[in-house]
Design a protein around this motif. Structure first.
Motif, short mmCIF file in Angstrom:
data_model
loop_
_atom_site.label_atom_id
_atom_site.label_comp_id
_atom_site.label_asym_id
_atom_site.label_seq_id
_atom_site.Cartn_x
_atom_site.Cartn_y
_atom_site.Cartn_z
N VAL A 182 0.85 -1.20 0.00
CA VAL A 182 0.00 0.00 0.00
C VAL A 182 0.88 1.25 0.00
O VAL A 182 0.41 2.35 -0.27
CB VAL A 182 -0.94 0.02 1.22
N LEU A 183 2.15 1.08 0.33
CA LEU A 183 3.15 2.16 0.28
C LEU A 183 4.43 1.55 -0.26
O LEU A 183 5.01 0.65 0.35
CB LEU A 183 3.38 2.76 1.67
N THR A 184 4.88 2.03 -1.39
CA THR A 184 6.09 1.49 -2.00
C THR A 184 7.32 1.98 -1.26
O THR A 184 7.45 3.17 -0.93
CB THR A 184 6.18 1.93 -3.48
N ASP A 185 8.24 1.08 -0.97
CA ASP A 185 9.51 1.39 -0.34
C ASP A 185 9.35 2.25 0.91
O ASP A 185 9.88 3.36 1.01
CB ASP A 185 10.44 2.12 -1.33
N PRO A 186 8.61 1.76 1.93
CA PRO A 186 8.45 2.56 3.15
C PRO A 186 9.79 2.81 3.83
O PRO A 186 10.66 1.93 3.87
CB PRO A 186 7.54 1.69 4.02
N LEU A 187 9.95 4.01 4.38
CA LEU A 187 11.14 4.36 5.13
C LEU A 187 11.00 3.88 6.58
O LEU A 187 9.93 3.45 7.01
CB LEU A 187 11.38 5.87 5.08
N ARG A 188 12.08 3.98 7.33
CA ARG A 188 12.08 3.44 8.69
C ARG A 188 11.03 4.10 9.59
O ARG A 188 10.56 3.49 10.55
CB ARG A 188 13.47 3.60 9.31
N ASP A 189 10.67 5.35 9.31
CA ASP A 189 9.68 6.04 10.14
C ASP A 189 8.28 6.02 9.52
O ASP A 189 7.45 6.87 9.82
CB ASP A 189 10.12 7.49 10.40
N GLU A 190 8.01 5.02 8.68
CA GLU A 190 6.70 4.87 8.05
C GLU A 190 6.15 3.46 8.29
O GLU A 190 5.92 2.69 7.36
CB GLU A 190 6.79 5.16 6.55
N PRO A 191 5.89 3.08 9.56
CA PRO A 191 5.45 1.72 9.87
C PRO A 191 4.04 1.45 9.39
O PRO A 191 3.25 2.36 9.14
CB PRO A 191 5.52 1.69 11.40
N TRP A 192 3.72 0.17 9.30
CA TRP A 192 2.39 -0.24 8.81
C TRP A 192 1.29 0.25 9.74
O TRP A 192 0.16 0.50 9.30
CB TRP A 192 2.32 -1.75 8.66
#
Length: 399
Positions: A182-192
């Motif tokens: 639902v989010l491509t290539d999430p960064l470390r501060d973008e948790p599910w």
């Protein structure tokens, strides 16, 4: 991009074979070009993982190694249970209250809870070795957790990770359901957990992959791919190797911080803004100074410092190291400590073990050691060999 260098002394003998020999069946170039960071890869019968985790190993780790939190989590019905539900003081001489209570743990497991052994890349030597070699091979740090799930149970709801994973099924079988991100290539501060509604909606749709992993199977999932897993008719044990990938954004952070370090010495930037300052004009000045600093900043040193801090060198036994130091002769064979990420920067050796000043002859000897991976004390110079042993840079070659 993968970094595969069979001559790297950090890898040790056959270290460059971890990915190809234990995790995938396709060639490394195909994996790098078609799967790495892009899409899942399922490899049937990738390897026998019983040397890493077996029922006996799991029982020993849980009941005989004095584990404390946070080296264990317990999850049930998609939620993590409080530590107090499976920990207690361990009696005389070990009254610390966060040690595992194996009786309480057994009751939770019998009632359907999943046990999560965390940070096995720190606590169980076969996995320490595998994680260290794989991390050096890929150029990205690796962590390792194990998930022990009773039959017909599921520890966690559908979610995504902010790091890539290799799932290695070691015992039993587990059904995996995988959906696109639902989010491509999430960064470390973008948790599910910040996108629970999106994740739940996507997970209710048709999966891209619905499969059962059997012992020896391996599954690669890039960060962001939704997944859930449920044990089938027997206890399931799987090992997850989490690859904490470096990203362009992370490198940009290091570049920006390096530029800010340069601006600290700029008198115009350090100066107090005027009373009643026109902030847009001040912002234009600072923006230009920042752009100028970025143009000349070198984030390399900071990047290497952060990279070194994200993993540990190979274990060092104090008693064996002291015996090697006391018994050192010119014939003694020494090897570069694995996973050290040693680099010569000017007249200094920097590594995960710290830094060491080098004289001209020592610098030459160190370069030769880093190329070959092993040397005699005579070739290094016995005084320098002693310094390297004391600093934890080298180990006895027979260890």
């Amino acid at each position: 991009m993968t970094r595969l260098d069979a001559t790297d002394p950090d890898l040790g003998a056959s270290g460059a074979e971890v990915l190809a020999s234990r995790l995938i069946h396709c060639d490394v170039e195909t994996f790098a070009e078609q799967y790495w960071g892009a899409r899942p890869l399922l490899t049937r019968g990738a390897d026998d993982y019983s040397d890493l985790l077996s029922p006996a190993i799991v029982d020993s780790l849980l009941s005989e190694h004095g584990l404390r939190t946070p080296f264990l989590r317990v999850a049930k019905n998609g939620a993590t249970l409080p530590d107090s539900s499976f920990t207690a003081p361990a009696g005389v001489g070990a009254g610390i209250g966060d040690q595992l209570d194996d009786t309480a743990l057994w009751r939770q497991f019998a009632d359907g809870a999943t046990l999560v052994l965390q940070a096995l890349h720190r606590t169980w030597q076969p996995i320490v070795d595998l994680s260290s070699r794989l991390g050096t091979e890929l150029g990205h740090p690796v962590q390792a957790n194990a998930y022990i799930t009773p039959p017909q149970n599921q520890g966690f709801d559908a979610h995504y990770d902010v790091h890539d994973v290799f799932v290695l099924q070691t015992v039993g079988s587990k059904r995996w359901i995988i959906h696109e991100p639902v989010l491509t290539d999430p960064l470390r501060d973008e948790p599910w957990s910040d996108r629970k509604a999106q994740v739940a909606e996507a997970a209710a749709g048709e999966p891209l992959i619905d499969t059962v992993l059997e012992p020896g199977d391996a599954l690669y999932l890039p960060r962001g791919w939704l997944h859930s897993a449920k044990a089938l008719g027997e206890v399931s044990v799987h090992l997850t190797l989490g690859i904490h990938v470096w990203t362009g954004y992370a490198l940009a952070e290091q570049l920006t911080r390096s530029a800010l370090d340069l601006l600290r010495d700029d008198p115009d930037v350090r100066a107090t803004l005027e009373l009643g300052v026109d902030h847009p004009l001040a912002l234009d000045l600072i923006r230009q100074r920042l752009l100028d600093a970025i143009a000349v900043a070198d984030p390399g040193v900071r990047f290497q410092q952060v990279r070194r801090s994200q993993a540990r060198p190979a274990p060092l036994g104090p008693l064996a190291q002291l015996a090697a130091l006391n018994g050192l002769t010119e014939q003694s064979r020494l090897r570069l400590r694995p996973a050290l990420t040693a680099r010569i920067e000017g007249d200094r050796l920097t590594s995960r073990a710290g830094w060491l000043a080098l004289g001209p002859t020592e610098k030459q000897a160190m370069q030769a050691l880093m190329t070959a991976g092993e040397s005699s004390a005579a070739d290094l110079g016995t005084d320098f060999a002693r310094r390297l042993l004391r600093a934890g840079i080298v180990l006895p070659a027979d260890r």
